[in-house]
Design a protein around this motif. Structure first.
Motif, PDB file in Angstrom:
ATOM      1  N   PHE A 283     174.095  -6.223  12.315  1.00  0.00           N
ATOM      2  CA  PHE A 283     174.665  -4.996  11.766  1.00  0.00           C
ATOM      3  C   PHE A 283     173.713  -4.395  10.727  1.00  0.00           C
ATOM      4  CE2 PHE A 283     177.310  -2.683   8.696  1.00  0.00           C
ATOM      5  CZ  PHE A 283     177.926  -1.776   9.544  1.00  0.00           C
ATOM      6  N   SER A 284     173.167  -5.220   9.855  1.00  0.00           N
ATOM      7  CA  SER A 284     172.236  -4.736   8.837  1.00  0.00           C
ATOM      8  C   SER A 284     171.004  -4.119   9.474  1.00  0.00           C
ATOM      9  CB  SER A 284     171.838  -5.874   7.900  1.00  0.00           C
ATOM     10  OG  SER A 284     172.955  -6.359   7.201  1.00  0.00           O
ATOM     11  N   ALA A 285     170.538  -4.721  10.558  1.00  0.00           N
ATOM     12  CA  ALA A 285     169.358  -4.195  11.251  1.00  0.00           C
ATOM     13  C   ALA A 285     169.649  -2.822  11.847  1.00  0.00           C
ATOM     14  CB  ALA A 285     168.918  -5.168  12.351  1.00  0.00           C
ATOM     15  N   ILE A 286     170.838  -2.667  12.432  1.00  0.00           N
ATOM     16  CA  ILE A 286     171.211  -1.379  13.017  1.00  0.00           C
ATOM     17  C   ILE A 286     171.325  -0.315  11.925  1.00  0.00           C
ATOM     18  CG2 ILE A 286     173.090  -0.132  14.155  1.00  0.00           C
ATOM     19  CD1 ILE A 286     171.405  -1.744  16.066  1.00  0.00           C
ATOM     20  N   VAL A 287     171.972  -0.679  10.810  1.00  0.00           N
ATOM     21  CA  VAL A 287     172.113   0.259   9.699  1.00  0.00           C
ATOM     22  C   VAL A 287     170.742   0.698   9.197  1.00  0.00           C
ATOM     23  CG1 VAL A 287     172.847   0.480   7.295  1.00  0.00           C
ATOM     24  CG2 VAL A 287     174.405  -0.507   8.976  1.00  0.00           C
ATOM     25  N   TRP A 288     169.836  -0.262   9.056  1.00  0.00           N
ATOM     26  CA  TRP A 288     168.489   0.078   8.591  1.00  0.00           C
ATOM     27  C   TRP A 288     167.777   0.967   9.611  1.00  0.00           C
ATOM     28  CZ3 TRP A 288     166.148  -0.148   4.058  1.00  0.00           C
ATOM     29  CH2 TRP A 288     164.778   0.126   4.016  1.00  0.00           C
ATOM     30  N   TYR A 289     167.924   0.658  10.885  1.00  0.00           N
ATOM     31  CA  TYR A 289     167.280   1.455  11.931  1.00  0.00           C
ATOM     32  C   TYR A 289     167.786   2.900  11.905  1.00  0.00           C
ATOM     33  CZ  TYR A 289     166.508   3.377  16.605  1.00  0.00           C
ATOM     34  OH  TYR A 289     166.175   4.183  17.652  1.00  0.00           O
ATOM     35  N   LEU A 290     169.099   3.068  11.730  1.00  0.00           N
ATOM     36  CA  LEU A 290     169.665   4.413  11.753  1.00  0.00           C
ATOM     37  C   LEU A 290     169.376   5.194  10.482  1.00  0.00           C
ATOM     38  CD1 LEU A 290     173.190   3.758  13.351  1.00  0.00           C
ATOM     39  CD2 LEU A 290     171.257   4.920  14.420  1.00  0.00           C
ATOM     40  N   TRP A 291     169.547   4.537   9.335  1.00  0.00           N
ATOM     41  CA  TRP A 291     169.541   5.292   8.090  1.00  0.00           C
ATOM     42  C   TRP A 291     168.481   4.847   7.083  1.00  0.00           C
ATOM     43  CZ3 TRP A 291     175.033   3.806   9.205  1.00  0.00           C
ATOM     44  CH2 TRP A 291     175.632   4.734  10.057  1.00  0.00           C
ATOM     45  N   ARG A 292     167.618   3.930   7.493  1.00  0.00           N
ATOM     46  CA  ARG A 292     166.440   3.552   6.695  1.00  0.00           C
ATOM     47  C   ARG A 292     166.786   3.188   5.252  1.00  0.00           C
ATOM     48  NH1 ARG A 292     162.318   6.272   9.694  1.00  0.00           N
ATOM     49  NH2 ARG A 292     162.983   6.058  11.866  1.00  0.00           N
ATOM     50  N   GLY A 293     167.972   2.657   5.039  1.00  0.00           N
ATOM     51  CA  GLY A 293     168.360   2.256   3.688  1.00  0.00           C
ATOM     52  C   GLY A 293     168.655   3.410   2.757  1.00  0.00           C
ATOM     53  N   GLU A 294     168.783   4.625   3.305  1.00  0.00           N
ATOM     54  CA  GLU A 294     168.969   5.813   2.465  1.00  0.00           C
ATOM     55  C   GLU A 294     170.351   6.426   2.650  1.00  0.00           C
ATOM     56  OE1 GLU A 294     166.942   6.930   0.230  1.00  0.00           O
ATOM     57  OE2 GLU A 294     165.350   5.486   0.648  1.00  0.00           O
ATOM     58  N   ILE A 295     171.353   5.581   2.839  1.00  0.00           N
ATOM     59  CA  ILE A 295     172.685   6.125   3.088  1.00  0.00           C
ATOM     60  C   ILE A 295     173.401   6.542   1.803  1.00  0.00           C
ATOM     61  CG2 ILE A 295     174.043   3.972   2.987  1.00  0.00           C
ATOM     62  CD1 ILE A 295     175.409   4.985   5.611  1.00  0.00           C
ATOM     63  N   GLU A 296     172.962   6.015   0.670  1.00  0.00           N
ATOM     64  CA  GLU A 296     173.621   6.365  -0.592  1.00  0.00           C
ATOM     65  C   GLU A 296     173.566   7.855  -0.897  1.00  0.00           C
ATOM     66  OE1 GLU A 296     172.637   3.949  -4.002  1.00  0.00           O
ATOM     67  OE2 GLU A 296     172.555   2.156  -2.744  1.00  0.00           O
ATOM     68  N   PRO A 297     172.401   8.531  -0.712  1.00  0.00           N
ATOM     69  CA  PRO A 297     172.398   9.982  -0.960  1.00  0.00           C
ATOM     70  C   PRO A 297     173.379  10.738  -0.083  1.00  0.00           C
ATOM     71  CG  PRO A 297     170.146   9.158  -0.830  1.00  0.00           C
ATOM     72  CD  PRO A 297     171.047   8.034  -0.412  1.00  0.00           C
ATOM     73  N   LEU A 298     173.581  10.256   1.140  1.00  0.00           N
ATOM     74  CA  LEU A 298     174.542  10.907   2.022  1.00  0.00           C
ATOM     75  C   LEU A 298     175.952  10.790   1.440  1.00  0.00           C
ATOM     76  CD1 LEU A 298     174.854  12.311   4.819  1.00  0.00           C
ATOM     77  CD2 LEU A 298     175.463  10.053   5.709  1.00  0.00           C
ATOM     78  N   PHE A 299     176.314   9.585   0.989  1.00  0.00           N
ATOM     79  CA  PHE A 299     177.617   9.393   0.356  1.00  0.00           C
ATOM     80  C   PHE A 299     177.752  10.282  -0.879  1.00  0.00           C
ATOM     81  CE2 PHE A 299     177.774   4.853   2.159  1.00  0.00           C
ATOM     82  CZ  PHE A 299     178.538   5.262   3.238  1.00  0.00           C
ATOM     83  N   CYS A 300     176.706  10.310  -1.693  1.00  0.00           N
ATOM     84  CA  CYS A 300     176.733  11.141  -2.907  1.00  0.00           C
ATOM     85  C   CYS A 300     176.974  12.604  -2.551  1.00  0.00           C
ATOM     86  CB  CYS A 300     175.415  11.012  -3.669  1.00  0.00           C
ATOM     87  SG  CYS A 300     175.236   9.485  -4.619  1.00  0.00           S
ATOM     88  N   GLY A 301     176.226  13.080  -1.563  1.00  0.00           N
ATOM     89  CA  GLY A 301     176.346  14.479  -1.183  1.00  0.00           C
ATOM     90  C   GLY A 301     177.744  14.830  -0.728  1.00  0.00           C
ATOM     91  N   TYR A 302     178.334  13.959   0.090  1.00  0.00           N
ATOM     92  CA  TYR A 302     179.683  14.226   0.576  1.00  0.00           C
ATOM     93  C   TYR A 302     180.666  14.243  -0.600  1.00  0.00           C
ATOM     94  CZ  TYR A 302     183.971  13.963   3.245  1.00  0.00           C
ATOM     95  OH  TYR A 302     185.216  14.225   3.748  1.00  0.00           O
TER      96      TYR A 302
END
Length: 386
Positions: A283-302
């Motif tokens: 799961f961690s590998a898929i998350v990294w592949y999709l969002w390159r560890g940069e999902i926090e800015p997306l959460f912040c923006g929303y």
């Protein structure tokens, strides 16, 4: 309980109709019943199905009453209000004390502009079922639209006596308090509401919005935020409501800090244990592949958008999308943006800065919370020489 009983009634009606009619014809009565009673078919299809069942010989009195009511509502949704009135009248000929048919006929009469007939049906429905929250709420709106503010107020107060958690009535009563007595009426209502219903979230949500939109009272807004967190405890709730206050009328930097903390918590929820070591690693590998560890800015923006700060939301969401690979960007643009009704061109999927800027701008405006459901008008300050 009423919802469950209604659902059981629909199913039972479908079974009764099919059982009495299938032996006489090849018509699929079960399918017709679901089309008539299910509420998901097109208006014309529902009318046709209900009509076929009414023309059969297998419906008893209870079923005919229901068939007329459901066909009446299909007509109403198709804006054929005169046909709706006729069907509800037929339903009432079967069961004269059917409060539901009276209430629905009141809606149709109101839509036709026959306020006298509508008022009579509203009153009759409430005489039969005086504790119907839905009837009280709809009747109060009818009274208010027709200049009977005090009658509307009494109806809303009665609804809240029956169920203090019926927030729709609370919000309407707040607006009505303003209509009758201005901002003094609003403040008096909120003061009484907090004393009378200290554990109802709509009370503090009303106070929060009132302070954010009109008074700018930072302490009062934070107190409301604290009570909302008290009623729905959790780390996100503890942070979000104060963040909203600070972003609107307080320390903006503190509000941004709170939002970033929530984003970290959300990321932790996404990446929390998934079972076996292999599952977690995969799961961690898929998350990294999709969002390159940069999902926090997306959460912040929303969260910034939902807090009504599109100016803060846009750069974070755009930064996140630009940092994602094609697969991750497509996942977000298709799953969030397109589902919100935003048209996403191919160039945005490909990472075009200009196209991403445009779709992010449209998306943020779609989801931004503007607290617009309050109908109060902000008072105009008088100049000293007036």
């Amino acid at each position: 309980m009423k919802i469950r009983i209604a659902a059981l009634f629909i199913v039972a009606t479908a079974l009764l109709l099919s059982a009495t009619a299938l032996s006489r014809s090849s018509v699929n009565y079960s399918e017709l019943s679901l089309t008539c009673f299910g509420g998901k078919a097109k208006h014309t299809e529902a009318v046709s199905a209900c009509t076929t069942l009414l023309n059969g010989n297998g419906a008893n009195e209870a079923n005919r009453n229901a068939l007329f009511r459901f066909r009446g509502w299909a007509y109403h949704r198709d804006r054929q209000f005169d046909m709706a009135v006729a069907d509800y009248t037929h339903a009432l000929a079967v069961y004269p004390n059917d409060a539901n048919s009276l209430l629905r006929r009141a809606f149709a009469y109101d839509a036709l502009g026959d306020t006298q007939a509508a008022a009579a049906d509203y009153d009759s429905a409430l005489q039969i079922d005086p504790d119907s929250l839905f009837a009280l709420y709809r009747k109060s709106g009818f009274d208010r639209r027709n200049g009977r503010a005090q009658a509307a107020r009494r109806g809303l107060q009665t609804a809240l006596k029956i169920d203090s958690g019926y927030g729709k009535a609370g919000y309407e009563l707040l607006d009505l308090s303003y209509e009758l007595n201005g901002f003094e009426g609003v403040e008096e209502f909120l003061k009484q509401a907090k004393d009378r219903w200290p554990d109802e979230d709509w009370v503090y949500f009303s106070q929060l919005l009132y302070d954010l939109k009109y008074t700018g009272n930072h302490d009062s807004a934070l107190e409301a935020a604290h009570n909302l967190a008290r009623l729905e405890p959790g780390k996100a709730s503890d942070l979000y409501w104060p963040a909203l206050v600070h972003l609107k009328i307080g320390d903006e930097n503190k509000g941004i800090e709170y939002i970033k903390k929530i984003a970290v918590l959300q990321k932790g929820d996404v990446e929390k244990d998934k079972g076996t070591f292999f599952t977690r690693w995969y799961f961690s590998a898929i998350v990294w592949y999709l969002w390159r560890g940069e999902i926090e800015p997306l959460f912040c923006g929303y969260l910034f958008a939902f807090a009504g700060r599109p100016d803060l939301a846009r750069p974070d969401i755009k930064t996140a999308l630009q940092s994602f690979g094609y697969a991750g960007r497509k996942e977000i643009l298709s799953g969030l943006f397109a589902s919100a009704g935003v048209s996403v061109p191919w160039a945005a999927y490909a990472g075009s800065e200009d196209h991403l800027d445009q779709v992010v701008r449209v998306y943020v405006q779609r989801v931004a919370w503007d607290m617009s459901f309050f109908q109060l008008e902000k008072p105009v300050s008088e100049s000293p020489d007036q």
